[in-house]
Design a protein around this motif. Sequence first.
Motif, PDB file in Angstrom:
ATOM      1  N   GLY A 161       0.813  -1.202   0.000  1.00  0.00           N
ATOM      2  CA  GLY A 161       0.000   0.000   0.000  1.00  0.00           C
ATOM      3  C   GLY A 161       0.852   1.260   0.000  1.00  0.00           C
ATOM      4  N   ASP A 162       0.305   2.310   0.595  1.00  0.00           N
ATOM      5  CA  ASP A 162       1.016   3.592   0.643  1.00  0.00           C
ATOM      6  C   ASP A 162       1.551   3.913   2.034  1.00  0.00           C
ATOM      7  OD1 ASP A 162       0.396   4.096  -2.057  1.00  0.00           O
ATOM      8  OD2 ASP A 162      -1.581   4.882  -1.492  1.00  0.00           O
ATOM      9  N   ASP A 163       1.325   3.033   2.992  1.00  0.00           N
ATOM     10  CA  ASP A 163       1.649   3.386   4.377  1.00  0.00           C
ATOM     11  C   ASP A 163       2.883   2.678   4.920  1.00  0.00           C
ATOM     12  OD1 ASP A 163       0.149   1.038   4.163  1.00  0.00           O
ATOM     13  OD2 ASP A 163      -0.482   1.135   6.248  1.00  0.00           O
ATOM     14  N   LEU A 164       3.456   1.748   4.154  1.00  0.00           N
ATOM     15  CA  LEU A 164       4.647   1.047   4.619  1.00  0.00           C
ATOM     16  C   LEU A 164       5.842   1.427   3.745  1.00  0.00           C
ATOM     17  CD1 LEU A 164       3.374  -2.558   5.434  1.00  0.00           C
ATOM     18  CD2 LEU A 164       3.523  -0.559   6.924  1.00  0.00           C
ATOM     19  N   ARG A 165       6.978   1.576   4.379  1.00  0.00           N
ATOM     20  CA  ARG A 165       8.186   1.946   3.650  1.00  0.00           C
ATOM     21  C   ARG A 165       8.985   0.690   3.322  1.00  0.00           C
ATOM     22  NH1 ARG A 165      13.227   5.376   6.052  1.00  0.00           N
ATOM     23  NH2 ARG A 165      14.568   5.290   4.191  1.00  0.00           N
ATOM     24  N   ALA A 166       9.329   0.550   2.050  1.00  0.00           N
ATOM     25  CA  ALA A 166      10.081  -0.622   1.621  1.00  0.00           C
ATOM     26  C   ALA A 166      11.105  -0.225   0.569  1.00  0.00           C
ATOM     27  CB  ALA A 166       9.140  -1.683   1.059  1.00  0.00           C
ATOM     28  N   VAL A 167      12.268  -0.841   0.658  1.00  0.00           N
ATOM     29  CA  VAL A 167      13.300  -0.731  -0.375  1.00  0.00           C
ATOM     30  C   VAL A 167      13.346  -2.085  -1.072  1.00  0.00           C
ATOM     31  CG1 VAL A 167      15.717  -0.253  -0.864  1.00  0.00           C
ATOM     32  CG2 VAL A 167      14.584   0.885   1.073  1.00  0.00           C
ATOM     33  N   ARG A 168      13.167  -2.094  -2.403  1.00  0.00           N
ATOM     34  CA  ARG A 168      12.932  -3.376  -3.073  1.00  0.00           C
ATOM     35  C   ARG A 168      13.839  -3.581  -4.284  1.00  0.00           C
ATOM     36  NH1 ARG A 168       6.746  -3.857  -4.437  1.00  0.00           N
ATOM     37  NH2 ARG A 168       6.598  -1.584  -4.471  1.00  0.00           N
ATOM     38  N   GLU A 169      14.172  -4.847  -4.503  1.00  0.00           N
ATOM     39  CA  GLU A 169      14.843  -5.296  -5.723  1.00  0.00           C
ATOM     40  C   GLU A 169      14.172  -6.605  -6.135  1.00  0.00           C
ATOM     41  OE1 GLU A 169      16.152  -5.795  -8.828  1.00  0.00           O
ATOM     42  OE2 GLU A 169      17.568  -4.280  -8.038  1.00  0.00           O
ATOM     43  N   HIS A 170      13.305  -6.527  -7.153  1.00  0.00           N
ATOM     44  CA  HIS A 170      12.523  -7.696  -7.555  1.00  0.00           C
ATOM     45  C   HIS A 170      13.195  -8.449  -8.707  1.00  0.00           C
ATOM     46  CE1 HIS A 170       9.157  -7.082  -4.879  1.00  0.00           C
ATOM     47  NE2 HIS A 170       9.112  -5.814  -5.230  1.00  0.00           N
ATOM     48  N   ASP A 171      14.471  -8.673  -8.576  1.00  0.00           N
ATOM     49  CA  ASP A 171      15.209  -9.423  -9.585  1.00  0.00           C
ATOM     50  C   ASP A 171      16.318 -10.191  -8.880  1.00  0.00           C
ATOM     51  OD1 ASP A 171      16.053 -10.403 -12.002  1.00  0.00           O
ATOM     52  OD2 ASP A 171      16.357  -8.430 -12.945  1.00  0.00           O
ATOM     53  N   HIS A 172      16.982 -11.057  -9.618  1.00  0.00           N
ATOM     54  CA  HIS A 172      18.117 -11.779  -9.054  1.00  0.00           C
ATOM     55  C   HIS A 172      19.155 -10.788  -8.548  1.00  0.00           C
ATOM     56  CE1 HIS A 172      21.287 -14.734  -8.556  1.00  0.00           C
ATOM     57  NE2 HIS A 172      22.075 -14.005  -9.327  1.00  0.00           N
ATOM     58  N   VAL A 173      19.613 -10.971  -7.331  1.00  0.00           N
ATOM     59  CA  VAL A 173      20.622 -10.091  -6.756  1.00  0.00           C
ATOM     60  C   VAL A 173      21.999 -10.629  -7.142  1.00  0.00           C
ATOM     61  CG1 VAL A 173      21.579  -9.119  -4.632  1.00  0.00           C
ATOM     62  CG2 VAL A 173      19.102  -9.467  -4.836  1.00  0.00           C
ATOM     63  N   GLU A 174      22.763  -9.814  -7.830  1.00  0.00           N
ATOM     64  CA  GLU A 174      24.099 -10.228  -8.250  1.00  0.00           C
ATOM     65  C   GLU A 174      24.982 -10.473  -7.030  1.00  0.00           C
ATOM     66  OE1 GLU A 174      24.896 -10.965 -11.286  1.00  0.00           O
ATOM     67  OE2 GLU A 174      22.997 -10.272 -12.135  1.00  0.00           O
ATOM     68  N   ASP A 175      25.949 -11.376  -7.204  1.00  0.00           N
ATOM     69  CA  ASP A 175      26.809 -11.762  -6.077  1.00  0.00           C
ATOM     70  C   ASP A 175      27.440 -10.562  -5.391  1.00  0.00           C
ATOM     71  OD1 ASP A 175      26.168 -14.322  -6.759  1.00  0.00           O
ATOM     72  OD2 ASP A 175      28.210 -14.945  -7.290  1.00  0.00           O
ATOM     73  N   VAL A 176      27.898  -9.598  -6.167  1.00  0.00           N
ATOM     74  CA  VAL A 176      28.601  -8.453  -5.588  1.00  0.00           C
ATOM     75  C   VAL A 176      27.670  -7.578  -4.760  1.00  0.00           C
ATOM     76  CG1 VAL A 176      28.232  -6.897  -7.558  1.00  0.00           C
ATOM     77  CG2 VAL A 176      30.311  -6.659  -6.141  1.00  0.00           C
ATOM     78  N   ASP A 177      26.349  -7.690  -4.992  1.00  0.00           N
ATOM     79  CA  ASP A 177      25.387  -6.839  -4.289  1.00  0.00           C
ATOM     80  C   ASP A 177      24.737  -7.514  -3.095  1.00  0.00           C
ATOM     81  OD1 ASP A 177      25.719  -4.653  -6.014  1.00  0.00           O
ATOM     82  OD2 ASP A 177      24.318  -5.518  -7.474  1.00  0.00           O
ATOM     83  N   VAL A 178      24.970  -8.820  -2.901  1.00  0.00           N
ATOM     84  CA  VAL A 178      24.365  -9.523  -1.767  1.00  0.00           C
ATOM     85  C   VAL A 178      24.756  -8.862  -0.464  1.00  0.00           C
ATOM     86  CG1 VAL A 178      24.378 -11.688  -0.462  1.00  0.00           C
ATOM     87  CG2 VAL A 178      24.144 -11.728  -2.957  1.00  0.00           C
ATOM     88  N   GLN A 179      26.033  -8.481  -0.333  1.00  0.00           N
ATOM     89  CA  GLN A 179      26.515  -7.870   0.901  1.00  0.00           C
ATOM     90  C   GLN A 179      25.752  -6.599   1.259  1.00  0.00           C
ATOM     91  OE1 GLN A 179      30.475  -6.151   0.659  1.00  0.00           O
ATOM     92  NE2 GLN A 179      30.362  -6.033  -1.575  1.00  0.00           N
ATOM     93  N   ARG A 180      25.331  -5.848   0.251  1.00  0.00           N
ATOM     94  CA  ARG A 180      24.654  -4.579   0.515  1.00  0.00           C
ATOM     95  C   ARG A 180      23.390  -4.802   1.333  1.00  0.00           C
ATOM     96  NH1 ARG A 180      23.259  -1.575  -4.783  1.00  0.00           N
ATOM     97  NH2 ARG A 180      25.529  -1.307  -4.763  1.00  0.00           N
TER      98      ARG A 180
END
Length: 350
Positions: A231-250
């Motif tokens: 909805g509009d009331d929750l804050r979320a940071v999203r990545e709806h794709d495969h997470v590359e190995d170098v970005d897993v740590q983030r």
Amino acid sequence: MPDRSLVVFPAYRDNPYLNLMLLAPRAAGWNVVETLRLEQLEGHLGHLGAGDVFHMHWTSPIVQRADDDHEAARARLDRFRAAVDAARSRGARLVWTIHNVLPHDARHLDLELELDRYLAATADVVHVMNSDTPAAVSEYYQLDPSRVVRIPHPSYQGVYPATSSRDDARDALGLAPDDRAVLAFGQMRPYKGLDLLIEAVRTLAPAERPVLLLAGRTSDEDRATIDTMLGDDLRAVREHDHVEDVDVQRWFRAADLAVFPYRRVLNSGALHLAASFEVPAVLPDEPHLRAEFGGEGWVRWFDPADAVRALAGVLAEPVGAAEGAAGFSRRQAPFGRSREYAGLLDAVTR
């Protein structure tokens, strides 16, 4: 022993678990044959004989194809059994790893149960990662204790880059220093209970709500459902794709807590990722999970019978440190587990 073949099915090339476990067998000289399709598998099994191994992992590609009707699924099961039986008649060995009690969102349940019971009865070795697997699967099929071998799931210690600081990771995801961040990592599918986590966050007072970090491959249909749930009331940071190995740590460096609100789970690779990055984790309080992780101070628990309220209670508590996660991760170091697996292959072909 030269010229030994190890046929692995289904072999998902981007699956880190398979890549890690195959390290020692490859180093020991096994000819590893990876395949994804039943038609290819039949051909590879046709070349196996004494001294070779067929290792069956996830069962869903046999009868769970979405476009298969029941008759077609039955034909696929019969073909699979015929190919495996023929390879075993020539002296090849069968190893089965139980990743799930049953495939998630299973179709043709009668055929799936027939397949699982065939593997349980036929496999020379049934490999389990969770020590309580025989009890967890007993409602559906029985395992012969004399053929069960436990090799725990490896950690990801030293596998993924870990050069990012917590501050840099949080800056990259747009988090403020005082934001509390809760991570759900991995493929986003209904059985993983993301709706329960979102509903639990919504029950908290607005000032107590954490930021949701959601990262993992998602179908278009499931993404639309998640959009609606947030909805509009929750804050979320999203990545709806495969997470590359170098970005897993983030994602893990930025998180205060990793939550796995699964409706059904036997083994979880993402849990081991949390340990590798020393992030406290939350699991459903199921007997087989307690048996495996009950003594780990970095694991918190919620009651799956009252999941939303229980999750909200965990989220409202101070997070604390991931006590013991680093030691757990070192004990399950990948190459040690892979060497155990290579030893299993040697033993089953003697």
